[in-house]
Scaffold this active site. Sequence first.
Site, PDB file in Angstrom:
ATOM      1  N   ASP A   1       0.943  -1.341  -0.044  1.00  0.00           N
ATOM      2  CA  ASP A   1       0.155   0.054  -0.157  1.00  0.00           C
ATOM      3  C   ASP A   1       1.071   1.236   0.207  1.00  0.00           C
ATOM      4  O   ASP A   1       2.446   1.046   0.237  1.00  0.00           O
ATOM      5  CB  ASP A   1      -0.492  -0.234   1.359  1.00  0.00           C
ATOM      6  CG  ASP A   1      -1.353   1.636   1.269  1.00  0.00           C
ATOM      7  OD1 ASP A   1      -2.105   1.371   0.239  1.00  0.00           O
ATOM      8  OD2 ASP A   1      -1.647   1.663   2.398  1.00  0.00           O
TER       9      ASP A   1
ATOM     10  N   ASP B   1      -0.191   4.569   0.697  1.00  0.00           N
ATOM     11  CA  ASP B   1      -0.529   5.897   2.677  1.00  0.00           C
ATOM     12  C   ASP B   1      -0.087   4.845   3.589  1.00  0.00           C
ATOM     13  O   ASP B   1      -0.910   4.725   4.262  1.00  0.00           O
ATOM     14  CB  ASP B   1      -0.999   6.938   1.492  1.00  0.00           C
ATOM     15  CG  ASP B   1      -1.236   7.509   0.267  1.00  0.00           C
ATOM     16  OD1 ASP B   1      -0.734   8.694   0.577  1.00  0.00           O
ATOM     17  OD2 ASP B   1      -1.913   7.521   0.082  1.00  0.00           O
TER      18      ASP B   1
ATOM     19  N   ASN C   1      -5.272   3.467  -3.623  1.00  0.00           N
ATOM     20  CA  ASN C   1      -6.371   4.041  -3.832  1.00  0.00           C
ATOM     21  C   ASN C   1      -6.063   5.604  -3.697  1.00  0.00           C
ATOM     22  O   ASN C   1      -5.242   6.297  -2.951  1.00  0.00           O
ATOM     23  CB  ASN C   1      -7.449   3.874  -2.903  1.00  0.00           C
ATOM     24  CG  ASN C   1      -7.699   2.358  -2.885  1.00  0.00           C
ATOM     25  OD1 ASN C   1      -8.066   1.657  -3.814  1.00  0.00           O
ATOM     26  ND2 ASN C   1      -8.425   2.426  -1.803  1.00  0.00           N
ATOM     27  N   GLN C   2      -6.155   6.050  -4.982  1.00  0.00           N
ATOM     28  CA  GLN C   2      -5.941   7.733  -5.064  1.00  0.00           C
ATOM     29  C   GLN C   2      -7.376   8.365  -5.428  1.00  0.00           C
ATOM     30  O   GLN C   2      -6.802   8.823  -6.562  1.00  0.00           O
ATOM     31  CB  GLN C   2      -4.352   7.897  -6.619  1.00  0.00           C
ATOM     32  CG  GLN C   2      -3.730   7.130  -5.880  1.00  0.00           C
ATOM     33  CD  GLN C   2      -3.127   7.800  -4.085  1.00  0.00           C
ATOM     34  OE1 GLN C   2      -2.894   9.387  -3.651  1.00  0.00           O
ATOM     35  NE2 GLN C   2      -2.474   7.081  -3.471  1.00  0.00           N
TER      36      GLN C   2
ATOM     37  N   HIS D   1     -10.674   6.641  -8.670  1.00  0.00           N
ATOM     38  CA  HIS D   1     -12.028   6.067  -9.099  1.00  0.00           C
ATOM     39  C   HIS D   1     -12.317   6.487  -7.086  1.00  0.00           C
ATOM     40  O   HIS D   1     -11.631   6.220  -6.462  1.00  0.00           O
ATOM     41  CB  HIS D   1     -12.905   5.051  -9.433  1.00  0.00           C
ATOM     42  CG  HIS D   1     -12.250   4.444 -10.409  1.00  0.00           C
ATOM     43  ND1 HIS D   1     -11.393   3.536 -10.505  1.00  0.00           N
ATOM     44  CD2 HIS D   1     -12.521   5.676 -12.125  1.00  0.00           C
ATOM     45  CE1 HIS D   1     -11.028   3.649 -12.585  1.00  0.00           C
ATOM     46  NE2 HIS D   1     -12.084   4.646 -12.762  1.00  0.00           N
TER      47      HIS D   1
ATOM     48  N   CYS E   1     -16.518   1.252  -8.869  1.00  0.00           N
ATOM     49  CA  CYS E   1     -15.454   0.217  -9.807  1.00  0.00           C
ATOM     50  C   CYS E   1     -15.068  -0.822  -9.885  1.00  0.00           C
ATOM     51  O   CYS E   1     -15.030  -1.408  -8.310  1.00  0.00           O
ATOM     52  CB  CYS E   1     -13.618   1.149 -10.621  1.00  0.00           C
ATOM     53  SG  CYS E   1     -12.792   1.513  -8.588  1.00  0.00           S
TER      54      CYS E   1
HETATM   55 MG   LIG Z   1      -2.659   3.092   3.326  1.00  0.00          MG
HETATM   56 ZN   LIG Z   2     -10.587   2.294  -8.807  1.00  0.00          ZN
END
Ligand SMILES: [Mg+2]
Ligand SMILES: [Zn+2]
Length: 436
Positions: free
Chosen positions: A250, A252, A293-294, A333, A350
């Site tokens: 991961d 962050d 994930n952003q 997303h 998504c």
């Molecule tokens: Mg994290």
């Molecule tokens: Zn996505």
Amino acid sequence: MKQAVIACGGLGTRLTEKGIMTPKCLLEVNGVTILERQIEVLQHSGITKILLLLGSQSHEISSRLPNLSVDAQIEIETLVESRKMGTGGALVNALHRLDESFLYVYGDIYLDCNLTPLVNSVSTGIEVGILTRASDHMQDSNLVSVGMDDEICGFHLKPHPVGLYPRNIAMTGLYAFKKSSVTRLSVEFHSTFDLDSEGLPHLLGAGCKMEIVRNNGLVKDIGTMDRISSVTGEESITQGTMARPCIFLDRDGVINRPNGHISSIEEFELLPEVPEAIALIRRKGFRTIVVTNQPGIARGDFNWQNLESIHGFFEEKLAKKRALVDAIYVCPHHPERGFPGEVPKFKIVCECRKPKSGLFLRAFRDFPTVISQSWMVGDQISDREAAKHVGLNFAALPNLDPLHWTNSQEKPFENLMEFAKSLAPFEPKVELYDHY
Ligand SMILES: [Mg+2]
Ligand SMILES: [Zn+2]
């Protein structure tokens, strides 16, 4: 696709300081010439015809051809250049001998990988596929920038200016081409030219659709003796093995301090010993891939280019400690609409936002993975759930919010280095070809 074209014009100029004048493609690694190894790997992906483009040292190569140890089913032809034409000029010179689609391979590259994804890359719409890898000498490599779907949007040629942070997505000297793109080159260029620095940027500018294919094995340019010894060393055994375990990271809270939605390099602060930990993980025989994930992209806080330069900045920091990550897969997303400045096309439900599996499935497609020996390292419950969905082991790092781990069975590792130290080394198999 049946044809591969190999550019054997290289004189070994970068090797002369060591007194070696053999054409590069005839250099031996582990007792096999680079050319024989290339042909063997090409044959594994369905190639049956080889066209060798020969330069000024052609007699040495021609005279060795009958003695090369290659499968009798492979048809080998040659084309001799009348003068030095460069990697682009040589291709245009061979136009009349090209199939409708073909692989193009530089002759000074030690190969040990599965080229089938590259063969399959030129399909409807895509005219050029470029095999890329994360390079252990990114400062000295020609790099490409890509969009979210691996489409190529730019080239960054060495040397790289200070303060610009291209991603560590390096060209390897292997390409899949449609003949139509070489026809386009023949209209523009009439003499010697370089494919990487002149031909490909021209094609991109002319609207030619290109995409990257991530290398899944070992691809090394042997331009220096240093690099020859590195393919004969321990590294070749682990990098060349097809299926390997991977440590998924991961971003962050694992790699960098989670300072809200990080939208610039200034806000990206590496956690202690992260490059060293990643280098250690790789020395133990694991791939390293970031899955993140952003949703800031969907919110409109930053765009893809901002994110890519943050990741290029991260990769440059890794390179300084002789570390790298094989790939960074991003979910841009976010499912909830109704925020000012949001980007509607990314405001969707998504299949890639963790804890969903999409990012991992992309990684498994690009890199054959021994899932049972692979780990996800994360700091959130969504990371743990994602790991469970795809069958990965999970290692927890402390989250800033202790409530996240109220119900967890895992005792978190203190940081990524503690996890890296605890990891048992992977024992790679030496028989590299049995996997494909
Ligand atoms: Mg994290
Ligand atoms: Zn996505």
